[in-house]
Write a protein that holds these residues in place. Sequence first.
Motif, mmCIF file in Angstrom:
data_model
loop_
_atom_site.group_PDB
_atom_site.id
_atom_site.type_symbol
_atom_site.label_atom_id
_atom_site.label_comp_id
_atom_site.label_asym_id
_atom_site.label_seq_id
_atom_site.Cartn_x
_atom_site.Cartn_y
_atom_site.Cartn_z
ATOM 1 N N ALA A 194 0.937 -1.122 -0.219
ATOM 2 C CA ALA A 194 0.084 0.003 0.087
ATOM 3 C C ALA A 194 0.792 1.213 0.103
ATOM 4 C CB ALA A 194 -1.106 0.013 1.305
ATOM 5 N N TRP A 195 2.013 1.271 0.634
ATOM 6 C CA TRP A 195 2.715 2.369 0.900
ATOM 7 C C TRP A 195 3.467 2.581 -0.456
ATOM 8 C CZ3 TRP A 195 5.110 5.965 3.959
ATOM 9 C CH2 TRP A 195 6.526 6.453 3.634
ATOM 10 N N ARG A 196 3.957 1.735 -1.322
ATOM 11 C CA ARG A 196 4.668 1.728 -2.703
ATOM 12 C C ARG A 196 3.368 2.177 -3.504
ATOM 13 N NH1 ARG A 196 9.218 -2.728 -3.245
ATOM 14 N NH2 ARG A 196 10.436 -1.985 -1.446
ATOM 15 N N SER A 197 2.565 1.764 -3.527
ATOM 16 C CA SER A 197 1.266 2.046 -4.299
ATOM 17 C C SER A 197 1.006 3.841 -4.293
ATOM 18 C CB SER A 197 0.003 1.240 -4.127
ATOM 19 O OG SER A 197 -1.237 1.644 -4.814
ATOM 20 N N ARG A 198 0.789 4.197 -2.998
ATOM 21 C CA ARG A 198 0.559 5.332 -3.023
ATOM 22 C C ARG A 198 1.685 6.374 -3.610
ATOM 23 N NH1 ARG A 198 -1.419 3.807 2.360
ATOM 24 N NH2 ARG A 198 0.621 4.093 3.200
ATOM 25 N N TRP A 199 2.939 5.985 -3.483
ATOM 26 C CA TRP A 199 4.129 6.736 -4.202
ATOM 27 C C TRP A 199 3.992 6.720 -5.595
ATOM 28 C CZ3 TRP A 199 5.806 10.857 -1.731
ATOM 29 C CH2 TRP A 199 5.950 10.767 -0.578
ATOM 30 N N ASP A 200 3.468 5.333 -6.007
ATOM 31 C CA ASP A 200 3.337 5.538 -7.772
ATOM 32 C C ASP A 200 2.312 6.224 -8.014
ATOM 33 O OD1 ASP A 200 5.432 3.337 -7.689
ATOM 34 O OD2 ASP A 200 3.883 1.604 -7.540
ATOM 35 N N TRP A 201 1.370 6.367 -7.379
ATOM 36 C CA TRP A 201 0.281 7.521 -7.894
ATOM 37 C C TRP A 201 0.716 8.834 -7.609
ATOM 38 C CZ3 TRP A 201 -3.390 6.307 -10.930
ATOM 39 C CH2 TRP A 201 -4.184 5.041 -10.998
ATOM 40 N N ALA A 202 1.649 9.214 -6.682
ATOM 41 C CA ALA A 202 2.322 10.499 -6.643
ATOM 42 C C ALA A 202 3.102 10.536 -7.723
ATOM 43 C CB ALA A 202 3.245 10.691 -5.518
ATOM 44 N N LEU A 203 3.890 9.613 -8.059
ATOM 45 C CA LEU A 203 4.660 9.659 -9.359
ATOM 46 C C LEU A 203 3.680 9.769 -10.834
ATOM 47 C CD1 LEU A 203 7.250 6.825 -8.886
ATOM 48 C CD2 LEU A 203 7.699 9.287 -8.862
ATOM 49 N N PHE A 204 2.817 9.357 -10.557
ATOM 50 C CA PHE A 204 1.663 9.386 -11.967
ATOM 51 C C PHE A 204 1.111 11.096 -11.839
ATOM 52 C CE2 PHE A 204 -2.975 10.126 -12.733
ATOM 53 C CZ PHE A 204 -3.025 9.765 -14.323
ATOM 54 N N VAL A 205 0.894 11.581 -10.591
ATOM 55 C CA VAL A 205 0.554 13.005 -10.599
ATOM 56 C C VAL A 205 1.580 13.877 -11.359
ATOM 57 C CG1 VAL A 205 0.166 14.789 -8.767
ATOM 58 C CG2 VAL A 205 -1.233 12.502 -9.005
ATOM 59 N N GLY A 206 2.820 13.479 -10.564
ATOM 60 C CA GLY A 206 4.085 14.336 -11.218
ATOM 61 C C GLY A 206 4.369 14.359 -12.463
ATOM 62 N N GLY A 207 3.847 13.314 -13.224
ATOM 63 C CA GLY A 207 3.987 13.149 -14.850
ATOM 64 C C GLY A 207 3.029 13.852 -15.551
ATOM 65 N N ALA A 208 1.604 13.636 -14.906
ATOM 66 C CA ALA A 208 0.467 13.668 -15.951
ATOM 67 C C ALA A 208 0.085 15.250 -15.624
ATOM 68 C CB ALA A 208 -0.530 12.778 -15.369
ATOM 69 N N VAL A 209 0.219 15.720 -14.305
ATOM 70 C CA VAL A 209 -0.320 17.125 -14.217
ATOM 71 C C VAL A 209 0.563 18.119 -14.912
ATOM 72 C CG1 VAL A 209 -0.415 18.890 -12.432
ATOM 73 C CG2 VAL A 209 -1.141 16.800 -12.064
ATOM 74 N N PRO A 210 1.779 18.016 -14.833
ATOM 75 C CA PRO A 210 2.580 19.032 -15.612
ATOM 76 C C PRO A 210 2.599 18.974 -17.181
ATOM 77 C CG PRO A 210 4.134 17.954 -14.324
ATOM 78 C CD PRO A 210 2.713 17.527 -14.212
ATOM 79 N N ALA A 211 2.365 17.691 -17.653
ATOM 80 C CA ALA A 211 2.016 17.482 -19.014
ATOM 81 C C ALA A 211 0.739 17.972 -19.504
ATOM 82 C CB ALA A 211 2.127 15.903 -19.156
ATOM 83 N N LEU A 212 -0.356 18.078 -18.611
ATOM 84 C CA LEU A 212 -1.434 18.736 -19.228
ATOM 85 C C LEU A 212 -1.402 20.350 -18.934
ATOM 86 C CD1 LEU A 212 -4.420 18.487 -19.611
ATOM 87 C CD2 LEU A 212 -4.937 18.491 -17.226
ATOM 88 N N VAL A 213 -0.634 20.615 -17.887
ATOM 89 C CA VAL A 213 -0.732 22.371 -17.706
ATOM 90 C C VAL A 213 -0.016 22.818 -18.741
ATOM 91 C CG1 VAL A 213 0.025 23.835 -15.878
ATOM 92 C CG2 VAL A 213 -1.424 21.767 -15.221
ATOM 93 N N PHE A 214 1.197 22.433 -19.011
ATOM 94 C CA PHE A 214 1.981 23.023 -19.786
ATOM 95 C C PHE A 214 1.070 23.139 -21.279
ATOM 96 C CE2 PHE A 214 5.898 21.084 -18.034
ATOM 97 C CZ PHE A 214 6.165 22.169 -16.982
ATOM 98 N N GLY A 215 0.517 22.385 -21.685
ATOM 99 C CA GLY A 215 -0.425 22.380 -22.942
ATOM 100 C C GLY A 215 -1.355 23.670 -22.657
#
Length: 386
Positions: A119-140
């Motif tokens: 569960a700990w690792r899964s939460r950080w994996d989703w944090a990494l998802f946010v760290g990739g998806a949010v900037p990719a969207l906001v830059f556009g």
Amino acid sequence: MILYELISYDVLRLIWWVLLGVLLIGFALTDGFDLGVGALLPFVGRTDEERRIAINTVGPVWEGNQVWLVLGGGAIFAAWPPLYAVSFSGFYLAMFLVLAALILRPVGFKYRNKRPDAAWRSRWDWALFVGGAVPALVFGVAVGNALQGVPFELTGHLVPLYEGNAILKLLGLLNPFALLAGVVSAAMLVTHGAAWLAFKAEGIVARRAMAIGSVSGPVAMLAFALAGVWLAFGIPAYSYAGNIDPSGPSNPLLAEIVRGGSWLNAYTVRPWIAVAPLMGFAGIGLATLGLRKGLGGFSLLASKLGIFGVISTVGLTMFPFILPSSKQPGASLTVWNASSSHQTLFIMLICTLIFLPIVLAYTAWVYKVLWGKVGSDEISSNPNAY
């Protein structure tokens, strides 16, 4: 001193416009696949080992890739001070979201392996998802707003005013066209990340990335085409109403700028710039084809071509405008009216000519040293793996 006199003010302004584009494209080509891998992480890896494989394809290089963003911000600050002042004020909360998301990336890399708990690792994996998806969207989204014009104005003393609190500014940025531009950016970088995983990862992780990239590529192309049609026929362009003085003082209020007509007029005046959108479509299309054929290296090169074409399309279509004003068109920032002084641009150019080759050489050396695919054997035998 002789060289300083030989390079005129207008030429230096043009050189720095090109260099700013190079830095932004460099960021998209390098850190873009890091963002794409982050956005893909929960979907290409279903076990801890598979996610570690995806993470370790970018783990050794993401810090160096992110330097291009820092250089781009520094170039805006030093070469285009009014652009820095207006954009960092009007886009404040959006930039805060990007920075917060980017901060999650190093924290996620470092912390996910501190505990073996799933569960700990899964939460950080989703944090990494946010760290990739949010900037990719906001830059556009930011680019989409720049194309429409941003509601700022300049006082007689050239003080930029961007009214509204941070929440209202952010909501104003999330308009339909800007969100469509965000889809272009996000889908394009997801495709780039998929191409990187197809090139760098082994096994099921690479195959899942190819499957996802085969879908995100056409989405990026369709969104890019729709944005182009919308921009051409639904969003008024900006233009100089009178004579342009490329070597004039950096004062936007001295020239008459009007809003009206179509951005397609740029292709009538400079027909050669049509090569940029063609490169965008061709690159993303070839990357999609390569992913469907299992050609990782080919797909990565093609996606780089596509990104170069898409970003170049924006810059060449808007030229000489950098950040138009929808509230006060006469205050719009352009290549010719928003730069630093002749001397500042010259000194910065000399520094760039000295240090940029060093950065490029070091980056090339790093990628050479870290060449090779990442698989189960690599992460189990490498004590430095995430």
